[in-house]
Design a protein around this motif. Structure first.
Motif, PDB file in Angstrom:
ATOM      1  N   GLN A  78     -39.834  62.056  66.910  1.00  0.00           N
ATOM      2  CA  GLN A  78     -38.959  60.906  67.140  1.00  0.00           C
ATOM      3  C   GLN A  78     -39.804  59.721  67.627  1.00  0.00           C
ATOM      4  O   GLN A  78     -40.824  59.898  68.282  1.00  0.00           O
ATOM      5  CB  GLN A  78     -37.906  61.253  68.199  1.00  0.00           C
ATOM      6  CG  GLN A  78     -36.993  62.394  67.800  1.00  0.00           C
ATOM      7  CD  GLN A  78     -36.059  62.790  68.935  1.00  0.00           C
ATOM      8  OE1 GLN A  78     -36.266  62.401  70.077  1.00  0.00           O
ATOM      9  NE2 GLN A  78     -35.047  63.564  68.609  1.00  0.00           N
ATOM     10  N   THR A  79     -39.353  58.507  67.289  1.00  0.00           N
ATOM     11  CA  THR A  79     -40.087  57.312  67.713  1.00  0.00           C
ATOM     12  C   THR A  79     -39.165  56.308  68.387  1.00  0.00           C
ATOM     13  O   THR A  79     -37.962  56.270  68.130  1.00  0.00           O
ATOM     14  CB  THR A  79     -40.763  56.622  66.517  1.00  0.00           C
ATOM     15  OG1 THR A  79     -39.768  56.190  65.590  1.00  0.00           O
ATOM     16  CG2 THR A  79     -41.754  57.552  65.830  1.00  0.00           C
ATOM     17  N   LEU A  80     -39.777  55.492  69.227  1.00  0.00           N
ATOM     18  CA  LEU A  80     -39.083  54.399  69.900  1.00  0.00           C
ATOM     19  C   LEU A  80     -40.072  53.246  69.981  1.00  0.00           C
ATOM     20  O   LEU A  80     -41.247  53.462  70.275  1.00  0.00           O
ATOM     21  CB  LEU A  80     -38.644  54.820  71.303  1.00  0.00           C
ATOM     22  CG  LEU A  80     -37.866  53.796  72.133  1.00  0.00           C
ATOM     23  CD1 LEU A  80     -36.489  53.552  71.510  1.00  0.00           C
ATOM     24  CD2 LEU A  80     -37.703  54.277  73.569  1.00  0.00           C
ATOM     25  N   THR A  81     -39.627  52.025  69.684  1.00  0.00           N
ATOM     26  CA  THR A  81     -40.525  50.869  69.674  1.00  0.00           C
ATOM     27  C   THR A  81     -40.182  49.901  70.796  1.00  0.00           C
ATOM     28  O   THR A  81     -39.013  49.601  71.039  1.00  0.00           O
ATOM     29  CB  THR A  81     -40.439  50.128  68.320  1.00  0.00           C
ATOM     30  OG1 THR A  81     -40.799  51.033  67.271  1.00  0.00           O
ATOM     31  CG2 THR A  81     -41.388  48.939  68.286  1.00  0.00           C
ATOM     32  N   TYR A  82     -41.241  49.414  71.477  1.00  0.00           N
ATOM     33  CA  TYR A  82     -41.084  48.364  72.493  1.00  0.00           C
ATOM     34  C   TYR A  82     -42.006  47.215  72.080  1.00  0.00           C
ATOM     35  O   TYR A  82     -43.203  47.429  71.845  1.00  0.00           O
ATOM     36  CB  TYR A  82     -41.457  48.886  73.884  1.00  0.00           C
ATOM     37  CG  TYR A  82     -41.114  47.929  74.993  1.00  0.00           C
ATOM     38  CD1 TYR A  82     -39.801  47.765  75.417  1.00  0.00           C
ATOM     39  CD2 TYR A  82     -42.104  47.165  75.624  1.00  0.00           C
ATOM     40  CE1 TYR A  82     -39.477  46.878  76.420  1.00  0.00           C
ATOM     41  CE2 TYR A  82     -41.793  46.277  76.637  1.00  0.00           C
ATOM     42  CZ  TYR A  82     -40.469  46.129  77.036  1.00  0.00           C
ATOM     43  OH  TYR A  82     -40.150  45.246  78.037  1.00  0.00           O
ATOM     44  N   PRO A  83     -41.495  45.957  71.989  1.00  0.00           N
ATOM     45  CA  PRO A  83     -42.230  44.901  71.288  1.00  0.00           C
ATOM     46  C   PRO A  83     -43.182  44.032  72.111  1.00  0.00           C
ATOM     47  O   PRO A  83     -43.740  43.079  71.574  1.00  0.00           O
ATOM     48  CB  PRO A  83     -41.089  44.037  70.735  1.00  0.00           C
ATOM     49  CG  PRO A  83     -40.013  44.159  71.764  1.00  0.00           C
ATOM     50  CD  PRO A  83     -40.121  45.543  72.312  1.00  0.00           C
TER      51      PRO A  83
END
Length: 487
Positions: free
Chosen positions: A242-247
């Protein structure tokens, strides 16, 4: 009779091309053509295809450019066959385009249809509507009046169409007499490793990951580029994570504490708060210092990142295969996070005092030139950053303020001449020494480069010894001993 020799050589080359085309066509028609499908860098495929026609285009003063999507780093094709297709289309475009014209190679992704489309667009003589049906017939030139002026085997487009068809794609043409043509090659996008084997080894590492003591088997991607984040995320999801992105860098520490991911992928060029500061924060905080961090950046400063606590360091653009194998390597270490083993199979020569050595920006789009120059300058003790077109060169110059810029003149999107002018026009970068480098040097090129603001001019092929001598006029590094650092 020396004048006979060039004719013999030319006719021999033509006969060899005809024989090779005949053999390939016969294989396809008999169903015996075997495709060797593998993951291929899209940018590398396009650049290497353009290299084959650059000399031909240069002699006709034809402007050759490319526009390659950043959303797709790799495709699954038979690299040699598809390169042959692109070279064939590009050669035809240059051949049938008058002096001073333009030829463009585009590569665009269609997310809705899950296809990649290559377009070769020219401002050539065009094709009459009544001649369109003849285009893909073997041994046929659409106009007999052109056969003497534009030599060819008459097999090129037939091979193109059949090669694309056995890849499951199609070829389309739009043309107008006197204005030019556009040949479009559309191929299905196949996910790397779709044919079973490659994913199984990665999923084995995933099971080791989920059985370890990590409470949240999730990868947090700290990346401000939406395009890059989407590509990285897709590659990782393909192996079941699973992935999660923080910009951005600001608030990244708090986000990590909240999510408590199993692995962090961190870009260095973040707005407001840099990736370096985020890495320092993560390794200083007791709640996050144990989480493995993989740096993914266009800047090659691996040794400094590893010293600060990063687990791995990859330079963009990174292939799907390398990213997966690196993630697997990190997952394999999670049961013993104290392990100091950061070694990979390759070795890079690094100066022991890299952070203090001069920083050079190399603006170059040819992979072979990059590899040769990069390794040599690295061995001489310089720190290096890379830009692959004029826009990147301007951006890197503003952000990193290198001590010197080595600028290739023939680059896609924005050429080196325009990039030099804009760097000189900016107060922050106007004083940086620039060495202009170009292939196929013509009379007046040197004056153009120096007139744009370059300090030095070198024509390719570059003598590495002379290059270093030229660099040392402006920056100097003393490296008594070099050490090998595993990379």
């Amino acid at each position: 009779m020396p004048w006979v020799i060039p004719g013999i050589d030319s006719n021999g080359q033509h006969l060899l091309e005809l024989i090779n085309d005949l053999l390939d066509l016969a294989k396809i028609e008999s169903g015996k053509m075997e495709l060797h499908i593998g993951a291929v860098s899209l940018q590398k495929l396009c650049n290497s295809s353009l290299m084959f026609v650059r000399n031909q285009a240069h002699h006709k003063n034809i402007k050759l450019t490319s526009q390659v999507t950043e959303r797709l780093w790799e495709i699954e094709v038979d690299e040699r066959r598809i390169r042959q297709v692109l070279i064939n289309l590009l050669s035809n475009a240059v051949k049938f385009t008058p002096t001073g014209g333009r030829v463009i190679l585009k590569a665009e992704e269609d997310l809705l249809r899950n296809t990649i489309c290559f377009s070769v667009i020219d401002t050539g003589i065009g094709i009459a509507k009544e001649n369109m049906p003849k285009l893909f017939q073997s041994f046929v030139q659409i106009d007999s009046r052109l056969s003497r002026r534009y030599a060819g085997t008459g097999l090129g487009l037939a091979l193109v169409q059949r090669t694309i068809e056995i890849h499951g794609g199609r070829v389309d043409v739009e043309s107008e007499v006197g204005k030019g043509s556009c040949f479009r090659v559309t191929l299905p996008i196949k996910q790397s490793g779709e044919a079973n084997g490659e994913y199984q080894s990665d999923l084995g590492d995933l099971s080791q990951f989920t059985q370890s003591g990590i409470s949240n088997p999730q990868v947090l991607i700290i990346e401000d580029s939406i395009t890059a984040a989407e590509v990285i995320s897709r590659y990782i999801r393909e192996i079941g994570l699973q992935t999660l992105t923080y910009p951005e860098g600001e608030g990244a520490l708090e986000q990590v504490i909240q999510v408590n991911p199993g692995v962090i992928i961190l870009d260095l060029q973040l707005p407001k708060v840099s990736g370096w500061k985020v890495l320092a924060q993560l390794k200083a905080h007791p709640q996050t210092q144990h989480i493995p961090v993989m740096i993914l950046s266009v800047v090659d400063e691996r040794s400094q990142a590893l010293e600060m606590g990063a687990s791995e360091y990859l330079v963009k653009p990174v292939s799907r295969k390398l990213l997966r194998s690196t993630i697997s390597k990190i997952l394999g270490r999670l049961e013993t996070p104290e392990s100091p083993n950061h070694a990979e199979s390759a070795l890079v020569v690094m100066p022991p005092t890299a952070p203090e050595s001069p920083l050079i920006l190399i603006a170059e789009d040819n992979e072979t030139n990059i590899k040769t120059i990069w390794d040599y300058l690295l061995s001489k003790g310089y720190r290096l950053i890379l830009a692959k077109n004029g826009w990147e060169a301007i951006s890197q110059a503003k952000e990193y303020h290198p001590q010197l810029i080595m600028m290739d003149i023939q680059m896609p999107d924005m050429d080196g001449i325009e990039a030099i002018k804009r760097i000189r026009d900016n107060q922050e970068t106007s004083k940086i020494p620039i060495i202009a480098v170009t292939a196929l040097a013509m009379p007046g090129d040197k004056e153009k480069c120096l007139g744009a603001g370059a300090d030095e001019y070198i024509s390719k092929p570059v003598s590495l010894k002379n290059l270093v001598s030229t660099i040392q006029k402006y920056v100097h590094v003393e490296v008594k001993d070099l050490q090998l650092v595993s990379n």
